[in-house]
Design a protein around this motif. Structure first.
Motif, PDB file in Angstrom:
ATOM      1  N   ALA A  59       0.834  -1.207   0.000  1.00 24.14           N
ATOM      2  CA  ALA A  59       0.000   0.000   0.000  1.00 24.14           C
ATOM      3  C   ALA A  59       0.868   1.257   0.000  1.00 24.14           C
ATOM      4  CB  ALA A  59      -0.927  -0.009   1.210  1.00 24.14           C
ATOM      5  N   ILE A  60       1.934   1.245   0.799  1.00 20.98           N
ATOM      6  CA  ILE A  60       2.844   2.403   0.844  1.00 20.98           C
ATOM      7  C   ILE A  60       3.525   2.585  -0.507  1.00 20.98           C
ATOM      8  CG2 ILE A  60       4.975   3.288   1.883  1.00 20.98           C
ATOM      9  CD1 ILE A  60       4.087   1.931   4.515  1.00 20.98           C
ATOM     10  N   ASN A  61       4.053   1.490  -1.069  1.00 20.50           N
ATOM     11  CA  ASN A  61       4.767   1.591  -2.344  1.00 20.50           C
ATOM     12  C   ASN A  61       3.845   1.979  -3.497  1.00 20.50           C
ATOM     13  OD1 ASN A  61       7.445   1.049  -1.581  1.00 20.50           O
ATOM     14  ND2 ASN A  61       7.045  -1.151  -1.477  1.00 20.50           N
ATOM     15  N   ASP A  62       2.618   1.512  -3.471  1.00 17.98           N
ATOM     16  CA  ASP A  62       1.667   1.883  -4.526  1.00 17.98           C
ATOM     17  C   ASP A  62       1.433   3.394  -4.533  1.00 17.98           C
ATOM     18  OD1 ASP A  62       1.440  -0.714  -5.333  1.00 17.98           O
ATOM     19  OD2 ASP A  62      -0.509  -1.086  -4.389  1.00 17.98           O
ATOM     20  N   ASP A  63       1.321   3.982  -3.350  1.00 21.20           N
ATOM     21  CA  ASP A  63       1.129   5.432  -3.266  1.00 21.20           C
ATOM     22  C   ASP A  63       2.379   6.176  -3.734  1.00 21.20           C
ATOM     23  OD1 ASP A  63      -1.442   5.237  -2.358  1.00 21.20           O
ATOM     24  OD2 ASP A  63      -0.951   5.512  -0.234  1.00 21.20           O
ATOM     25  N   ILE A  64       3.529   5.718  -3.287  1.00 19.72           N
ATOM     26  CA  ILE A  64       4.782   6.401  -3.615  1.00 19.72           C
ATOM     27  C   ILE A  64       5.066   6.354  -5.113  1.00 19.72           C
ATOM     28  CG2 ILE A  64       7.291   6.314  -3.306  1.00 19.72           C
ATOM     29  CD1 ILE A  64       6.750   5.309  -0.451  1.00 19.72           C
ATOM     30  N   LYS A  65       4.799   5.231  -5.734  1.00 22.85           N
ATOM     31  CA  LYS A  65       5.121   5.072  -7.160  1.00 22.85           C
ATOM     32  C   LYS A  65       4.321   6.020  -8.051  1.00 22.85           C
ATOM     33  CE  LYS A  65       5.645   0.969  -8.890  1.00 22.85           C
ATOM     34  NZ  LYS A  65       5.343  -0.445  -9.196  1.00 22.85           N
ATOM     35  N   VAL A  66       3.193   6.486  -7.575  1.00 23.53           N
ATOM     36  CA  VAL A  66       2.409   7.443  -8.364  1.00 23.53           C
ATOM     37  C   VAL A  66       2.525   8.860  -7.788  1.00 23.53           C
ATOM     38  CG1 VAL A  66       0.788   5.689  -9.168  1.00 23.53           C
ATOM     39  CG2 VAL A  66       0.284   6.943  -7.041  1.00 23.53           C
ATOM     40  N   GLY A  67       3.460   9.040  -6.842  1.00 26.32           N
ATOM     41  CA  GLY A  67       3.716  10.378  -6.299  1.00 26.32           C
ATOM     42  C   GLY A  67       2.679  10.872  -5.321  1.00 26.32           C
ATOM     43  N   LYS A  68       1.931   9.963  -4.701  1.00 24.35           N
ATOM     44  CA  LYS A  68       0.898  10.364  -3.749  1.00 24.35           C
ATOM     45  C   LYS A  68       1.465  10.461  -2.331  1.00 24.35           C
ATOM     46  CE  LYS A  68      -3.102   8.410  -3.761  1.00 24.35           C
ATOM     47  NZ  LYS A  68      -4.161   7.370  -3.761  1.00 24.35           N
ATOM     48  N   ASN A  69       0.803  11.267  -1.517  1.00 22.86           N
ATOM     49  CA  ASN A  69       1.121  11.287  -0.095  1.00 22.86           C
ATOM     50  C   ASN A  69       0.721   9.957   0.533  1.00 22.86           C
ATOM     51  OD1 ASN A  69       1.844  13.983  -0.426  1.00 22.86           O
ATOM     52  ND2 ASN A  69      -0.170  14.733   0.202  1.00 22.86           N
ATOM     53  N   VAL A  70       1.412   9.573   1.605  1.00 25.24           N
ATOM     54  CA  VAL A  70       1.050   8.353   2.335  1.00 25.24           C
ATOM     55  C   VAL A  70       0.019   8.743   3.390  1.00 25.24           C
ATOM     56  CG1 VAL A  70       1.886   6.465   3.778  1.00 25.24           C
ATOM     57  CG2 VAL A  70       3.311   7.330   1.908  1.00 25.24           C
ATOM     58  N   GLU A  71      -1.235   8.358   3.145  1.00 19.10           N
ATOM     59  CA  GLU A  71      -2.343   8.735   4.026  1.00 19.10           C
ATOM     60  C   GLU A  71      -2.699   7.545   4.914  1.00 19.10           C
ATOM     61  OE1 GLU A  71      -3.914  11.669   4.069  1.00 19.10           O
ATOM     62  OE2 GLU A  71      -3.369  12.671   2.177  1.00 19.10           O
ATOM     63  N   TRP A  72      -2.395   7.652   6.216  1.00 18.68           N
ATOM     64  CA  TRP A  72      -2.588   6.505   7.103  1.00 18.68           C
ATOM     65  C   TRP A  72      -4.061   6.148   7.297  1.00 18.68           C
ATOM     66  CZ3 TRP A  72       1.669   4.272   6.826  1.00 18.68           C
ATOM     67  CH2 TRP A  72       2.892   4.931   6.943  1.00 18.68           C
ATOM     68  N   LEU A  73      -4.919   7.144   7.398  1.00 22.67           N
ATOM     69  CA  LEU A  73      -6.344   6.842   7.588  1.00 22.67           C
ATOM     70  C   LEU A  73      -6.886   6.040   6.406  1.00 22.67           C
ATOM     71  CD1 LEU A  73      -7.626  10.267   8.999  1.00 22.67           C
ATOM     72  CD2 LEU A  73      -7.375   8.116  10.250  1.00 22.67           C
ATOM     73  N   THR A  74      -6.511   6.449   5.197  1.00 23.55           N
ATOM     74  CA  THR A  74      -6.986   5.748   3.995  1.00 23.55           C
ATOM     75  C   THR A  74      -6.413   4.339   3.924  1.00 23.55           C
ATOM     76  OG1 THR A  74      -7.131   7.844   2.804  1.00 23.55           O
ATOM     77  CG2 THR A  74      -7.072   5.839   1.477  1.00 23.55           C
ATOM     78  N   ILE A  75      -5.105   4.214   4.143  1.00 24.23           N
ATOM     79  CA  ILE A  75      -4.458   2.892   4.079  1.00 24.23           C
ATOM     80  C   ILE A  75      -5.068   1.959   5.101  1.00 24.23           C
ATOM     81  CG2 ILE A  75      -2.293   1.680   4.575  1.00 24.23           C
ATOM     82  CD1 ILE A  75      -0.805   3.972   3.242  1.00 24.23           C
ATOM     83  N   TRP A  76      -5.257   2.432   6.331  1.00 23.19           N
ATOM     84  CA  TRP A  76      -5.770   1.541   7.379  1.00 23.19           C
ATOM     85  C   TRP A  76      -7.243   1.185   7.151  1.00 23.19           C
ATOM     86  CZ3 TRP A  76      -1.040   0.991   8.634  1.00 23.19           C
ATOM     87  CH2 TRP A  76      -0.683   0.080   9.620  1.00 23.19           C
ATOM     88  N   LYS A  77      -7.981   2.112   6.572  1.00 26.58           N
ATOM     89  CA  LYS A  77      -9.382   1.816   6.259  1.00 26.58           C
ATOM     90  C   LYS A  77      -9.474   0.719   5.203  1.00 26.58           C
ATOM     91  CE  LYS A  77     -13.688   4.025   4.720  1.00 26.58           C
ATOM     92  NZ  LYS A  77     -14.325   5.300   4.289  1.00 26.58           N
TER      93      LYS A  77
END
Length: 736
Positions: free
Chosen positions: A677-695
């Motif tokens: 989940a972290i790498n998927d966000d990073i690879k597209v230049g997105k911020n790492v959003e913990w609320l979204t990832i944990w949901k």
């Protein structure tokens, strides 16, 4: 009227001061004599020291810059420059002094200015005392020229002044009849100011008449230090210690002389008070269970004394030895046998009482496995003659009960434990858990309370904690106790935010964002997101590495390059992501550690600064990962992190790190989806959003074992202990 008169008085003093300064300046001109060629260099040495002082600390070469107050600067300059010049010329012109004495007193004057300058630089001497220093030297020199004893003058002076004029390398007073006594006086003053440095200094002052008293006092103040010195039999201090008749000193000497001194020493207080003999301890030293039992019994007795404000000698050493035995004899074995049946794995615990098992729990936080904790806890409760938790805590005098509650909450045993006692007892216990957090010397208890809150599911217990925090916060405000206010205000804020994500905890606590990590904060100067992954070479580490690498088998997504010691993984598309993972080479030979070191050296050489650090392996390897943690890390994934000390260590290295940890040993079925989940966000230049990832992850793990395991993972915004440390550091300036 009073203010006006005070102002006039102040003005008169200042005018008088500058009048004296001018007069002395003129006096210097009239008294200055031609310097004998044989003594020119002594005058030049003094002037050299004066010039250094005048230029130090931004000085303009004319006035000593010892403070922000110009009057003080002028006053000190008058003493160290003008008065010293006058005294220098007075010595040179004195007809009653021969060449040797003139050289001696000029050298003493150089020693004075040099001592002033060096003491100012290393902060061992307050430069504002410059005038007192010069006045003292004049008095000493006058007495010396008259062949009078200088010790009464030294007795009246401060240690700092006397130390320069008497103990300086260039002192002029070494021939005085009172010189030896003056040094003794200064040493006594040194001991009063620096009690922890007495023994090291006694090596050169071993002949002072009060040496025996100093040794006895040192033993009662710092017995651990005396024990170390007692073992050095050929030193002056060692001989002083061995001749001493104080009962504590004699006991320490007897123990230090034994080959098994470290085993005896934790019981020193019991030995001195004749409650134990060396033979009593020797009889159980060869039996791990019996020796551990004696440690627990003594700890309980010491707790009784501590309640009465009577601190046993070397109490800290007993606790250190108790922790060592708990971890390295019992917990290490049951951890190592984690794949064995319970009757084999926990057999070593069969002789232990509930109280002895209790200390395994509260002292083993940093190393105990989840399954080991549960095994110890269950056996502790089963062996209670009366199955009541409050009775257990009373039997250990509530020693480290806050740590016990924190661990019980973390391992989902708190509700069960509280249910073993009456409601009134459980309520008082939880109120005590929250009280007095400001009174300890560290933040550990406060962080334990913060960590526990997120694990408490019982709404009644939560409400009780909330009420107690509010009560302590109000009391702190009424008493205007800043530390109390800060601790309880932070706890209240993070507890409220843990239940209401609309609260802007970052703004309220003045800490960086807790719900996300911006992509821009993860990339380096070259636009890369660099990750560093630590693996260890035991069986679990090798399996973990294989599982980790299975995430990067898609050649269209990742490029993998492997050498003899680490693997480099780069994103094949999207934003550049570089991952460096050491190979889990044999740990018994230290090859895994060598691989980590070489990988780190390669990364440093190529300016690859990791913003994400990942620990993969058992909790007992976490300390090694933290020691090698890069300060550039913004996200730190630890797995089972072991509590306050590890959180504290991470945040000392990376103050703003977002920490993901687990109450239990990490598992691949949770680790890998988090990393993906972290790498998927990073690879597209997105911020790492913990609320979204944990949901999203919560929706994936909804039932059974997977849900239970996922619920044991703590995201950064729920890592209340880490949030507490960050907020406290921002508000108080340091962790302690």
């Amino acid at each position: 009227m009073i203010v006006r008169n005070m102002y006039k008085l102040y003005l008169a003093v200042i005018l008088m001061f500058f009048s004296v300064l001018t007069t002395r300046g003129n006096e210097a001109d009239t008294t200055k004599k031609k310097v004998d060629i044989a003594r020119i260099r002594y005058h030049e040495n003094i002037e050299k020291q004066q010039k250094q002082a005048l230029s130090y600390n931004g000085g303009d070469g004319k006035v000593l810059n010892v403070s922000k107050n110009k009057d003080i600067n002028a006053f000190v300059t008058e003493a160290i420059i003008n008065e010293v010049d006058i005294l220098k010329d007075t010595i040179e012109s004195a007809g009653y002094l021969d060449h040797r004495l003139k050289v001696k007193y000029l050298s003493g004057l150089e020693n004075l200015v040099k001592g002033f300058y060096n003491g100012w630089r290393n902060k061992s001497f307050n430069p504002a005392m410059g005038s007192i220093l010069v006045k003292n030297y004049k008095a000493l020199m006058q007495a010396d020229t008259k062949k009078q004893d200088i010790s009464p003058i030294v007795e009246k002076a401060s240690y700092e002044v006397g130390n320069i004029n008497i103990n300086g390398e260039g002192t002029a007073l070494y021939e005085n009849i009172g010189y030896a006594e003056a040094r003794n006086i200064l040493f006594r003053k040194f001991c009063q100011k620096n009690p922890d440095k007495v023994l090291p200094m006694l090596e050169q002052y071993f002949s002072v008449p009060f040496a025996d008293s100093l040794v006895a006092a040192a033993a009662h103040r710092n017995p651990n230090q005396l024990y170390d010195y007692a073992a050095a039999t050929r030193t002056n201090v060692g001989r002083l210690i061995r001749r001493n008749n104080d009962s504590l000193v004699k006991a320490i000497v007897a123990i230090a002389s034994s080959k098994s001194g470290q085993q005896y020493y934790p019981f020193i207080d019991e030995i001195v008070h004749e409650r134990l003999t060396l033979q009593d301890i020797y009889d159980v030293m060869g039996d791990n269970v019996q020796y551990y039992r004696l440690l627990v019994k003594t700890q309980t007795a010491y707790n009784d004394r501590l309640i009465k404000k009577d601190t046993p000698v070397a109490y800290d050493k007993l606790l250190t030895k108790l922790k060592d035995r708990a971890e390295n004899v019992f917990i290490e074995q049951i951890n190592a046998l984690h794949d064995s049946p319970d009757n084999i794995r926990f057999k070593i615990l069969d002789p232990l009482t509930p109280q002895e098992l209790y200390y395994l729990i509260v002292l083993g936080e940093d190393v105990i496995y989840t399954s080991s904790y549960k095994g110890v806890y269950n056996r502790m409760m089963q062996r209670l003659s009366t199955p009541a938790g409050d009775s257990l805590l009373m039997s250990v005098r509530f020693d480290k009960f806050k740590k016990f509650i924190k661990l019980a909450a973390g391992y989902n045993k708190l509700d069960e434990f509280l249910a073993t006692m009456p409601d009134s007892s459980s309520q008082r216990l939880m109120m005590a858990f929250v009280r007095g957090l400001e009174k300890t010397g560290t933040l550990e208890d406060a962080v334990d309370v913060a960590d526990s809150y997120g694990s408490i599911s019982n709404p009644l217990v939560r409400r009780l904690i909330d009420q107690e925090i509010e009560k302590n916060l109000l009391e702190g405000k009424q008493k205007q106790e800043r530390r109390t206010i800060v601790i309880y205000d932070i706890l209240q804020t993070i507890f409220q935010s843990s239940q209401d994500s609309s609260i802007d905890i970052s703004a309220k606590l003045n800490i960086p964002p807790v719900y996300k990590v911006d992509y821009k904060d993860l990339v380096d100067d070259s636009g890369r997101v660099v990750q560093q992954v630590f693996f260890y070479g035991d069986k679990d580490g090798k399996e973990s590495y294989a599982n980790f690498m299975s995430m990067f088998t898609n050649a269209g997504e990742w490029k993998v390059k492997k050498n003899a010691e680490w693997t480099e993984i780069r994103s094949a598309k999207g934003k550049p992501v570089y991952i460096y993972a050491n190979l889990p080479l044999d740990y018994e030979s230290g090859l895994d550690s060598i691989a980590q070191s070489k990988m780190a050296a390669y990364m440093e050489k190529h300016n690859l600064k990791p913003s994400i650090t990942i620990h993969r392996g058992h909790s007992y390897w976490v300390g090694s990962t933290i020691r090698n943690l890069a300060p550039s890390s913004k996200i730190v994934i630890l797995g089972s992190c072991g509590g306050f000390h590890n959180l504290d260590d991470v945040l000392r290295t990376c103050p703003d790190a977002h920490i993901i940890s687990s109450k239990e040993v990490g598992t691949r079925i949770i680790n890998e989806p988090i990393l993906k989940a972290i790498n998927d966000d990073i690879k597209v230049g997105k911020n790492v959003e913990w609320l979204t990832i944990w949901k999203e992850l919560s929706a994936r793990f909804t039932t059974g074992d997977a849900k239970e395991r996922f619920d044991n993972y703590i995201p950064p915004h729920k890592n209340l202990g880490a949030l507490f440390i960050k907020a406290y550091t921002r508000q108080m300036g340091s962790m302690e």
